[in-house]
Design a protein around this motif. Structure first.
Motif, PDB file in Angstrom:
ATOM      1  N   VAL A  13     -59.614   5.895 -52.126  1.00  0.00           N
ATOM      2  CA  VAL A  13     -59.760   4.791 -53.240  1.00  0.00           C
ATOM      3  C   VAL A  13     -58.981   4.882 -54.290  1.00  0.00           C
ATOM      4  O   VAL A  13     -57.964   4.532 -55.112  1.00  0.00           O
ATOM      5  CB  VAL A  13     -60.886   5.185 -53.727  1.00  0.00           C
ATOM      6  CG1 VAL A  13     -61.719   3.565 -54.359  1.00  0.00           C
ATOM      7  CG2 VAL A  13     -61.414   4.566 -52.460  1.00  0.00           C
ATOM      8  N   LYS A  14     -58.850   6.299 -55.048  1.00  0.00           N
ATOM      9  CA  LYS A  14     -58.054   7.220 -55.748  1.00  0.00           C
ATOM     10  C   LYS A  14     -57.830   5.969 -57.448  1.00  0.00           C
ATOM     11  O   LYS A  14     -56.918   5.723 -58.171  1.00  0.00           O
ATOM     12  CB  LYS A  14     -56.491   7.182 -55.463  1.00  0.00           C
ATOM     13  CG  LYS A  14     -55.988   8.168 -54.691  1.00  0.00           C
ATOM     14  CD  LYS A  14     -55.024   8.066 -53.721  1.00  0.00           C
ATOM     15  CE  LYS A  14     -54.903   9.043 -52.832  1.00  0.00           C
ATOM     16  NZ  LYS A  14     -54.223   8.538 -51.610  1.00  0.00           N
ATOM     17  N   PRO A  15     -59.086   6.493 -57.902  1.00  0.00           N
ATOM     18  CA  PRO A  15     -59.919   5.406 -58.977  1.00  0.00           C
ATOM     19  C   PRO A  15     -59.051   6.116 -60.367  1.00  0.00           C
ATOM     20  O   PRO A  15     -58.285   7.564 -60.041  1.00  0.00           O
ATOM     21  CB  PRO A  15     -61.155   5.417 -59.490  1.00  0.00           C
ATOM     22  CG  PRO A  15     -61.241   6.853 -58.580  1.00  0.00           C
ATOM     23  CD  PRO A  15     -60.935   7.079 -57.094  1.00  0.00           C
ATOM     24  N   ASP A  56     -59.772  -0.252 -51.511  1.00  0.00           N
ATOM     25  CA  ASP A  56     -59.007   0.457 -51.970  1.00  0.00           C
ATOM     26  C   ASP A  56     -57.956   0.502 -53.703  1.00  0.00           C
ATOM     27  O   ASP A  56     -58.008   1.643 -53.621  1.00  0.00           O
ATOM     28  CB  ASP A  56     -57.782   0.447 -51.416  1.00  0.00           C
ATOM     29  CG  ASP A  56     -57.370   0.620 -49.850  1.00  0.00           C
ATOM     30  OD1 ASP A  56     -58.695   1.741 -49.533  1.00  0.00           O
ATOM     31  OD2 ASP A  56     -57.104  -0.083 -49.256  1.00  0.00           O
ATOM     32  N   ASN A  57     -57.847  -0.548 -53.567  1.00  0.00           N
ATOM     33  CA  ASN A  57     -57.273  -0.596 -55.261  1.00  0.00           C
ATOM     34  C   ASN A  57     -58.380  -0.864 -56.855  1.00  0.00           C
ATOM     35  O   ASN A  57     -58.251  -1.008 -57.671  1.00  0.00           O
ATOM     36  CB  ASN A  57     -56.642  -1.532 -55.895  1.00  0.00           C
ATOM     37  CG  ASN A  57     -57.447  -3.097 -54.898  1.00  0.00           C
ATOM     38  OD1 ASN A  57     -58.634  -2.803 -54.402  1.00  0.00           O
ATOM     39  ND2 ASN A  57     -57.113  -4.108 -54.946  1.00  0.00           N
ATOM     40  N   VAL A  58     -59.322  -0.389 -56.794  1.00  0.00           N
ATOM     41  CA  VAL A  58     -60.625   0.059 -57.833  1.00  0.00           C
ATOM     42  C   VAL A  58     -59.842   0.913 -58.893  1.00  0.00           C
ATOM     43  O   VAL A  58     -59.714   1.886 -58.477  1.00  0.00           O
ATOM     44  CB  VAL A  58     -61.918   0.514 -57.401  1.00  0.00           C
ATOM     45  CG1 VAL A  58     -62.339   0.868 -58.781  1.00  0.00           C
ATOM     46  CG2 VAL A  58     -61.964  -0.150 -56.658  1.00  0.00           C
TER      47      VAL A  58
END
Ligand code: 5GP
Ligand code: MN
Ligand code: MN
Ligand code: MN
Length: 300
Positions: free
Chosen positions: A249-251, A212-214
């Motif tokens: 993901v919302k990079p 998730d936190n990419v």
């Protein structure tokens, strides 16, 4: 169809990305940004990324200087077919680059990197000579590769050992300066090259392994709608990759290549999408590296 794990739905038009995008684009905008070479050194509180892709063993033909930076990214297709000498030559070239960190993923041309591909290819060679040519009789230019080259490529043992001058990511993550960078080589099936997966459920299952936190996501394939317009006017990006990137993901940045003619930078207003294909549609390495500076996370 609902994927319970991450709540990403398979788009009904997943197998027709052109039609899917016609629908999706009704409700979102695409901003085009210009590729600008850096005009000043990076600020002290920022990290400079330099992105390339799809160099296809043609780095000796590159006419521009690769800008210096902290992190170099190559988004796959660094060879023509993944032969050992090609990988070693690319590794030598990487070794000469000044960047402190160099991050590389594979693309569909790195045949020797995909154990499932090697297995299928060998099996088809063993069982039916009729099938051995199938990879050559397809739409992707074979770049002068002959069946012997492909046979040689798939016989390379433990090919990743030759990439000593970079961090090779394959469905894996590296954290640099507190910035999380994840890389994955898979792309929607097209002419049965390496790391091909059928669109829909199977592509999504690959994207579901992205954490998730990419902050910076590297894939070989574009998502639908960004840097994925093929010369013929159709879109080749992955629909579920766009959904995964936008909804879960919302990079900050999504770097890819693969569709050479899609080179450039776009944004949906939140995420910046970079098609860093160095080679153009004629496999001439004309396109400049794409550079961006990212603020260091607080406390670093
Ligand atoms: P590569 O062989 O280097 O992976 O891709 C080279 C070119 O093949 C791309 O620039 C694009 O024109 C075409 N291509 C690659 N993948 C696809 C695909 O999935 N669909 C279509 N229509 N063309 C593709
Ligand atoms: Mn390519
Ligand atoms: Mn995020
Ligand atoms: Mn490719």
């Amino acid at each position: 169809m609902l994927n319970m794990q991450n709540n990403i739905e398979i788009h009904p038009l997943t197998n027709n990305p052109t039609a899917a995008w016609r629908e999706i684009s009704q409700t979102q905008k695409v901003f085009k940004l210009n590729v600008k070479p850096p005009c000043k050194p990076v600020d002290n509180d920022k990290i400079r990324f330099v992105c390339m892709s799809d160099t296809h063993s043609l780095t000796h033909n590159i006419k521009f200087d690769v800008p210096d930076g902290d992190v170099f990214i190559h988004a796959g297709d660094f060879t023509k077919c993944g032969q050992q000498e090609e990988v070693q030559e690319f590794n030598r070239w990487l070794g000469e680059l000044p960047h402190k960190y160099k991050i590389v993923i594979a693309g569909n041309h790195e045949l020797s990197f995909d154990p499932t591909f090697i297995h299928i290819f060998k099996k088809s060679c063993d069982h039916s000579s009729r099938h051995t040519g199938s990879i050559l009789e397809n739409e992707i230019p074979t770049l002068g590769m002959q069946k012997d080259d492909l046979n040689e490529a798939v016989r390379v043992v433990n090919v990743k050992q030759y990439l000593t001058n970079c961090i090779y990511l394959e469905d894996s993550l590296v954290e640099i300066y507190g910035i999380k960078i994840y890389g994955t080589p898979w792309q929607p099936e097209f002419c049965k090259w390496a790391f091909n997966v059928p669109r829909g459920e199977q592509c999504l299952s690959k994207w579901n392994t992205i954490p998730d936190n990419v902050d910076v996501l590297i894939t070989h394939t574009p998502p639908v709608g960004h840097g994925d317009l093929v010369c013929s006017g159709i879109r080749a990006g992955c629909v579920e990759l766009l959904t995964t990137v936008q909804q879960r993901v919302k990079p900050k940045y999504h770097v890819f290549g693969h569709i050479h003619e899609g080179y450039g930078i776009t944004s949906d207003g939140k995420i910046i999408y970079i098609n860093a294909s160095t080679c153009d549609i004629n496999y001439i390495p004309n396109n400049l590296p794409v550079v961006f500076d990212m603020p260091l996370p607080a406390g670093i």
